[in-house]
Design a protein around this motif. Sequence first.
Motif, PDB file in Angstrom:
ATOM      1  N   ASN A   1      -6.155  10.176  -1.350  1.00 25.87           N
ATOM      2  CA  ASN A   1      -6.676  11.289  -2.145  1.00 25.87           C
ATOM      3  C   ASN A   1      -7.525  10.780  -3.318  1.00 25.87           C
ATOM      4  OD1 ASN A   1      -7.075  13.488  -3.853  1.00 25.87           O
ATOM      5  ND2 ASN A   1      -5.073  14.384  -3.406  1.00 25.87           N
ATOM      6  N   GLU A   2      -8.838  10.972  -3.157  1.00 27.11           N
ATOM      7  CA  GLU A   2      -9.799  10.441  -4.135  1.00 27.11           C
ATOM      8  C   GLU A   2      -9.560  10.998  -5.552  1.00 27.11           C
ATOM      9  OE1 GLU A   2     -11.886   8.117  -3.904  1.00 27.11           O
ATOM     10  OE2 GLU A   2     -12.972   8.468  -5.793  1.00 27.11           O
ATOM     11  N   ARG A   3      -9.164  12.262  -5.616  1.00 27.27           N
ATOM     12  CA  ARG A   3      -9.025  12.925  -6.913  1.00 27.27           C
ATOM     13  C   ARG A   3      -8.006  12.235  -7.822  1.00 27.27           C
ATOM     14  NH1 ARG A   3      -8.362  19.232  -6.654  1.00 27.27           N
ATOM     15  NH2 ARG A   3     -10.448  19.021  -5.841  1.00 27.27           N
ATOM     16  N   ILE A   4      -6.991  11.670  -7.210  1.00 34.08           N
ATOM     17  CA  ILE A   4      -5.946  11.051  -8.031  1.00 34.08           C
ATOM     18  C   ILE A   4      -5.906   9.532  -7.823  1.00 34.08           C
ATOM     19  CG2 ILE A   4      -4.391  13.027  -8.347  1.00 34.08           C
ATOM     20  CD1 ILE A   4      -2.954  12.027  -5.785  1.00 34.08           C
ATOM     21  N   SER A   5      -7.032   8.998  -7.330  1.00 31.36           N
ATOM     22  CA  SER A   5      -7.014   7.577  -6.957  1.00 31.36           C
ATOM     23  C   SER A   5      -6.730   6.653  -8.152  1.00 31.36           C
ATOM     24  CB  SER A   5      -8.314   7.180  -6.267  1.00 31.36           C
ATOM     25  OG  SER A   5      -9.368   7.345  -7.171  1.00 31.36           O
ATOM     26  N   ALA A   6      -7.060   7.123  -9.368  1.00 29.63           N
ATOM     27  CA  ALA A   6      -6.799   6.275 -10.539  1.00 29.63           C
ATOM     28  C   ALA A   6      -5.301   6.034 -10.729  1.00 29.63           C
ATOM     29  CB  ALA A   6      -7.389   6.920 -11.786  1.00 29.63           C
ATOM     30  N   LEU A   7      -4.517   6.913 -10.136  1.00 29.22           N
ATOM     31  CA  LEU A   7      -3.062   6.732 -10.260  1.00 29.22           C
ATOM     32  C   LEU A   7      -2.479   5.830  -9.176  1.00 29.22           C
ATOM     33  CD1 LEU A   7      -1.962  10.354 -11.188  1.00 29.22           C
ATOM     34  CD2 LEU A   7      -1.800   8.333 -12.638  1.00 29.22           C
ATOM     35  N   PHE A   8      -3.318   5.436  -8.238  1.00 28.17           N
ATOM     36  CA  PHE A   8      -2.842   4.491  -7.225  1.00 28.17           C
ATOM     37  C   PHE A   8      -2.879   3.102  -7.869  1.00 28.17           C
ATOM     38  CE2 PHE A   8      -2.980   1.589  -3.687  1.00 28.17           C
ATOM     39  CZ  PHE A   8      -2.090   2.144  -2.787  1.00 28.17           C
ATOM     40  N   GLN A   9      -1.825   2.778  -8.582  1.00 26.56           N
ATOM     41  CA  GLN A   9      -1.812   1.555  -9.393  1.00 26.56           C
ATOM     42  C   GLN A   9      -0.832   0.556  -8.801  1.00 26.56           C
ATOM     43  OE1 GLN A   9      -0.768   3.019 -13.299  1.00 26.56           O
ATOM     44  NE2 GLN A   9      -2.667   4.173 -13.495  1.00 26.56           N
TER      45      GLN A   9
ATOM     46  N   ASN B   1       0.852  -1.201   0.000  1.00 26.42           N
ATOM     47  CA  ASN B   1       0.000   0.000   0.000  1.00 26.42           C
ATOM     48  C   ASN B   1       0.885   1.248   0.000  1.00 26.42           C
ATOM     49  OD1 ASN B   1      -1.890  -1.991   0.450  1.00 26.42           O
ATOM     50  ND2 ASN B   1      -2.089  -1.565   2.625  1.00 26.42           N
ATOM     51  N   ASP B   2       1.818   1.265   0.932  1.00 25.59           N
ATOM     52  CA  ASP B   2       2.700   2.431   0.989  1.00 25.59           C
ATOM     53  C   ASP B   2       3.738   2.401  -0.127  1.00 25.59           C
ATOM     54  OD1 ASP B   2       1.876   4.226   3.027  1.00 25.59           O
ATOM     55  OD2 ASP B   2       2.295   2.638   4.471  1.00 25.59           O
ATOM     56  N   LEU B   3       4.186   1.194  -0.478  1.00 20.99           N
ATOM     57  CA  LEU B   3       5.188   1.145  -1.554  1.00 20.99           C
ATOM     58  C   LEU B   3       4.585   1.727  -2.845  1.00 20.99           C
ATOM     59  CD1 LEU B   3       8.046   0.292  -2.317  1.00 20.99           C
ATOM     60  CD2 LEU B   3       7.146  -1.920  -3.024  1.00 20.99           C
ATOM     61  N   THR B   4       3.315   1.441  -3.088  1.00 24.59           N
ATOM     62  CA  THR B   4       2.640   2.004  -4.272  1.00 24.59           C
ATOM     63  C   THR B   4       2.534   3.523  -4.128  1.00 24.59           C
ATOM     64  OG1 THR B   4       1.374  -0.021  -4.479  1.00 24.59           O
ATOM     65  CG2 THR B   4       0.558   1.890  -5.708  1.00 24.59           C
ATOM     66  N   GLN B   5       2.102   3.940  -2.940  1.00 25.28           N
ATOM     67  CA  GLN B   5       1.945   5.377  -2.703  1.00 25.28           C
ATOM     68  C   GLN B   5       3.246   6.140  -2.967  1.00 25.28           C
ATOM     69  OE1 GLN B   5       0.019   7.747   0.587  1.00 25.28           O
ATOM     70  NE2 GLN B   5       1.668   6.823   1.764  1.00 25.28           N
ATOM     71  N   TYR B   6       4.354   5.598  -2.436  1.00 25.96           N
ATOM     72  CA  TYR B   6       5.612   6.329  -2.565  1.00 25.96           C
ATOM     73  C   TYR B   6       6.253   6.161  -3.946  1.00 25.96           C
ATOM     74  CZ  TYR B   6       5.130   7.011   2.454  1.00 25.96           C
ATOM     75  OH  TYR B   6       4.665   7.369   3.685  1.00 25.96           O
ATOM     76  N   THR B   7       5.949   5.061  -4.615  1.00 26.94           N
ATOM     77  CA  THR B   7       6.516   4.870  -5.954  1.00 26.94           C
ATOM     78  C   THR B   7       5.771   5.716  -6.984  1.00 26.94           C
ATOM     79  OG1 THR B   7       7.047   2.603  -5.349  1.00 26.94           O
ATOM     80  CG2 THR B   7       7.108   3.115  -7.686  1.00 26.94           C
TER      81      THR B   7
END
Length: 574
Positions: free
Chosen positions: A469-477, A456-462
């Motif tokens: 942040n809902e606005r950019i959630s599509a980028l949480f890949q 979860n955090d590795l994705t967030q930081y990468t």
Amino acid sequence: MNADIADTKEKHFNGRGVGVGVGIGKSVVIDIESAEVEPNSISEKDVETHKKKFSKANKGLTEELELLAKELTDKSTREIIEAQLQIIQDPEIEKSVSAIIEEKLLTVEYAIYSTYCKFIERLKESGSELFKQRIVDLEDIRDRLIAIVCNHTHKHPVKKGDVVVAKDISPTELVAFYEKGMAGLVMEKGGPTSHAAIIAKSLGLPCVVSVKKATKNIDAGEQLILDSESGMLICHPDKETLKSYRKKQKDRLKLSARKCREVFETKDGHPYQLLANIEFEAELPKVAEHGARGIGLLRTESLLFGSRIRKGQEDQEVFYSHILEGTEGPVTIRLFDVGGDKTTTRASKEDNPFLGWRGIRLLLDEKQLLQNQLKAILKVSGKYPGRIKVLVPMVSVMDEVDSIKKELEEAREAVTSEGYAVDEGIQLGLMVEVPSVAISARKFAREVDFLSIGTNDLTQYTMAVDRGNERISALFQHYHPSVLQLIKTTQEGATEEGADLSVCGELAGDPVGVAFLIGAGISDLSMLPHSIPEIADLLSSFTKKEFEAFAESALNSSSDKQVKELFEKSFCQK
Ligand code: PEP
Ligand code: MG
């Protein structure tokens, strides 16, 4: 409804299924109308007491909501809770409550009531659709705060096998009812992402929400069936309906029982381990039921905030002992991961909390908090040799590893000198959540016994995406090839140094993620207990080679979307 003239014909109500499985039982209806509060006077000498009561209630509710927000992986739910938090922390509300107590000399409960009612009226007058959801939130917070200051908790005789029907219930109540053995939950309020729904799901409870007027249409003691899959609620089921749902319920139970007995192997006999991520003792029955081979991640932050604060060393010992007693196999206790989204009053407000004072960074500054936790863990470890592992969150540099090792030694000496037996082989591991650790995994692996990847955090930081942040959630890949590459680099580093490696982020409970992880050579996966049957099914249906081929292609893909498509092609069309 009058019992004498009760209509006992089968009735169907539609809601939204959010929990797990089918629940059958007698209804217990919790129907508390928000009562009007009278403007009772207080004397001047009581002003401070009433103001303190308000601050305490506000703080308690804030911490309860923060705890929930922390638990939520779902972005829209987080948003709801965060909206509630914003309301509670609104300085205008606090000012108004204080003024009513101080200047008008009226009780705290009335001050809360009239303040929130005033705000609700304003929203109503605005006529905006958008504000409607806010009204529900305000009413909910108002009633909860009043209940806290008046010491009113819902006391309902929920027994084993009962189905609770309520407008809404608080997470604490839900866990308490669950511990009494409730068979399911029906709620009028809440969507699939409401906090009670999320917790019901995590506890593996059947749950249907958004059932209009449920508390009006259902009487206490009526037989109910709720189906989490279809969202159907059936009242007074006839014999045939009851029979078919009992069968459905049994089939599901049989399915998980069968999974528990099975060895965990791929189709061609390669073993893997499925462990559970938990945070509360109440989740323990699900760990056994779904056949987890231990706890791969015990989150401990709930000891620090929420309504069950147990941060004292002895309280912690009791908590850890219960978890050890209630499980078999390893238990990986993660040190407090405070900060970031898991805020408490301890962590100060920061401009970039996710890049700030969280996890190990905070612990190394808050030595007493850290030492207390380490000592509690070590004291318990002597009674369960070979079972406890200690996991360090949010590591980003090697100095932190050196420091935590010293702290662990210091705690060990202190505990031993008090005469406690300590597990000498207790394993120390690091969360791989920050790219700096994944890239240099080999060097980090050399220093410890194991690594555990927090995807979860590795994705967030990468991906440079705030996970909340809902606005950019599509980028949480989290299937993005760059994230996968960091996982693979970590696997190679750990293997070279002979360190154990597991994954405990959401990716480990997700079919696409699991196919990749097994193919990349990581066979210890920790997930929400109820994900285990589905993951075991997938893994036993294909060979290691098939997963390896998928992992290789996934690493060579250029997008998260491509990885998903590849998964469909490799595993869903066969
Ligand atoms: C993670 O970051 O993947 C993880 C397991 O930790 P948390 O979700 O508690 O931050
Ligand atoms: Mg994390």
